[in-house]
Motif scaffolding. Structure first.
Motif, short mmCIF file in Angstrom:
data_model
loop_
_atom_site.label_atom_id
_atom_site.label_comp_id
_atom_site.label_asym_id
_atom_site.label_seq_id
_atom_site.Cartn_x
_atom_site.Cartn_y
_atom_site.Cartn_z
N LEU A 189 0.82 -1.21 0.00
CA LEU A 189 0.00 0.00 0.00
C LEU A 189 0.86 1.26 0.00
O LEU A 189 0.51 2.25 -0.65
N ASP A 190 1.97 1.24 0.71
CA ASP A 190 2.87 2.38 0.72
C ASP A 190 3.47 2.62 -0.67
O ASP A 190 3.59 3.77 -1.11
N ILE A 191 3.83 1.57 -1.36
CA ILE A 191 4.39 1.70 -2.71
C ILE A 191 3.33 2.21 -3.68
O ILE A 191 3.60 3.08 -4.51
N VAL A 192 2.11 1.70 -3.56
CA VAL A 192 1.01 2.16 -4.43
C VAL A 192 0.72 3.63 -4.15
O VAL A 192 0.53 4.43 -5.09
N TYR A 193 0.71 4.02 -2.88
CA TYR A 193 0.46 5.40 -2.50
C TYR A 193 1.53 6.33 -3.08
O TYR A 193 1.23 7.40 -3.62
N ALA A 194 2.78 5.93 -2.98
CA ALA A 194 3.88 6.75 -3.51
C ALA A 194 3.80 6.86 -5.02
O ALA A 194 4.02 7.95 -5.59
N ALA A 195 3.47 5.77 -5.70
CA ALA A 195 3.37 5.79 -7.16
C ALA A 195 2.22 6.66 -7.62
O ALA A 195 2.36 7.45 -8.58
N LEU A 196 1.08 6.56 -6.95
CA LEU A 196 -0.07 7.39 -7.32
C LEU A 196 0.21 8.87 -7.06
O LEU A 196 -0.19 9.74 -7.85
N GLY A 197 0.89 9.17 -5.96
CA GLY A 197 1.25 10.55 -5.66
C GLY A 197 2.21 11.13 -6.69
O GLY A 197 2.04 12.27 -7.14
N ALA A 198 3.20 10.34 -7.09
CA ALA A 198 4.14 10.81 -8.11
C ALA A 198 3.44 11.03 -9.44
O ALA A 198 3.68 12.04 -10.12
N LEU A 199 2.54 10.14 -9.81
CA LEU A 199 1.80 10.28 -11.06
C LEU A 199 0.88 11.50 -11.03
O LEU A 199 0.82 12.27 -11.99
N LEU A 200 0.19 11.69 -9.92
CA LEU A 200 -0.73 12.82 -9.80
C LEU A 200 0.01 14.15 -9.88
O LEU A 200 -0.40 15.06 -10.60
N PHE A 201 1.12 14.27 -9.17
CA PHE A 201 1.82 15.54 -9.17
C PHE A 201 2.61 15.76 -10.46
O PHE A 201 2.92 16.90 -10.80
N THR A 202 2.89 14.71 -11.21
CA THR A 202 3.43 14.87 -12.55
C THR A 202 2.36 15.48 -13.46
O THR A 202 2.66 16.35 -14.29
N CYS A 203 1.13 15.05 -13.29
CA CYS A 203 0.02 15.65 -14.06
C CYS A 203 -0.18 17.10 -13.67
O CYS A 203 -0.45 17.95 -14.54
N PHE A 204 -0.07 17.43 -12.37
CA PHE A 204 -0.16 18.82 -11.93
C PHE A 204 0.95 19.66 -12.58
O PHE A 204 0.72 20.80 -12.98
N LEU A 205 2.15 19.10 -12.72
CA LEU A 205 3.25 19.81 -13.35
C LEU A 205 2.94 20.10 -14.81
O LEU A 205 3.22 21.20 -15.31
N ALA A 206 2.35 19.14 -15.51
CA ALA A 206 1.99 19.34 -16.91
C ALA A 206 0.94 20.43 -17.06
O ALA A 206 1.04 21.31 -17.93
N VAL A 207 -0.07 20.44 -16.19
CA VAL A 207 -1.12 21.45 -16.25
C VAL A 207 -0.55 22.83 -15.94
O VAL A 207 -0.82 23.80 -16.66
N ASP A 208 0.26 22.93 -14.90
CA ASP A 208 0.82 24.22 -14.52
C ASP A 208 1.78 24.75 -15.59
O ASP A 208 1.83 25.95 -15.85
N THR A 209 2.52 23.87 -16.21
CA THR A 209 3.42 24.29 -17.29
C THR A 209 2.63 24.85 -18.46
O THR A 209 2.98 25.89 -19.01
N GLN A 210 1.53 24.20 -18.82
CA GLN A 210 0.71 24.72 -19.91
C GLN A 210 0.02 26.02 -19.53
O GLN A 210 -0.19 26.88 -20.38
N LEU A 211 -0.33 26.19 -18.26
CA LEU A 211 -0.94 27.45 -17.82
C LEU A 211 0.04 28.61 -17.95
O LEU A 211 -0.31 29.70 -18.39
N VAL A 212 1.28 28.37 -17.57
CA VAL A 212 2.28 29.43 -17.61
C VAL A 212 2.69 29.75 -19.05
O VAL A 212 2.83 30.91 -19.42
N LEU A 213 2.83 28.73 -19.86
CA LEU A 213 3.30 28.94 -21.23
C LEU A 213 2.22 29.47 -22.15
O LEU A 213 2.52 30.05 -23.19
N GLY A 214 0.96 29.24 -21.81
CA GLY A 214 -0.14 29.75 -22.62
C GLY A 214 -0.38 28.91 -23.86
O GLY A 214 -0.02 27.73 -23.93
N ASN A 215 -1.03 29.51 -24.87
CA ASN A 215 -1.37 28.86 -26.14
C ASN A 215 -2.34 27.70 -25.98
O ASN A 215 -2.45 26.86 -26.84
N LYS A 216 -3.01 27.63 -24.87
CA LYS A 216 -4.03 26.61 -24.63
C LYS A 216 -5.33 27.31 -24.26
O LYS A 216 -5.41 28.53 -24.27
#
Length: 87
Positions: A46-73
């Motif tokens: 469960l700890d490994i699954v939790y860490a993997a899901l957290g890393a995946l979720l915050f990678t998605c947050f990074l993609a969204v925030d990058t597109q927000l800052v760069l614009g053109n979306k």
């Protein structure tokens, strides 16, 4: 390597992730509830699954925030707001 890859992907992709902020918020709440489950049920898997899901979720947050800052979306920050977003 992951952060650099996500930034390059956000620059090059035709897909718009900026409209997925509500969905990411829902997944964040689910992850927090899952963390409460992990507190009471101690398991290494469960700890490994939790860490993997957290890393995946915050990678998605990074993609969204990058597109927000760069614009053109669909959603983008103005140049004045970009300073606060970078902070």
């Amino acid at each position: 390597v992951v952060c650099f890859s996500v930034v390059i992907f956000s620059l090059q992709t035709k897909y718009d992730f900026t409209s997925c902020r509500g969905l990411l918020l829902v997944f964040l709440v689910i992850l927090i509830l899952f963390s409460l489950l992990c507190i009471f049920i101690r398991s290494r898997i469960l700890d490994i699954v939790y860490a993997a899901l957290g890393a995946l979720l915050f990678t998605c947050f990074l993609a969204v925030d990058t597109q927000l800052v760069l614009g053109n979306k669909q959603l983008a920050l103005s140049p004045e707001e970009s300073v606060f977003a970078a902070l």
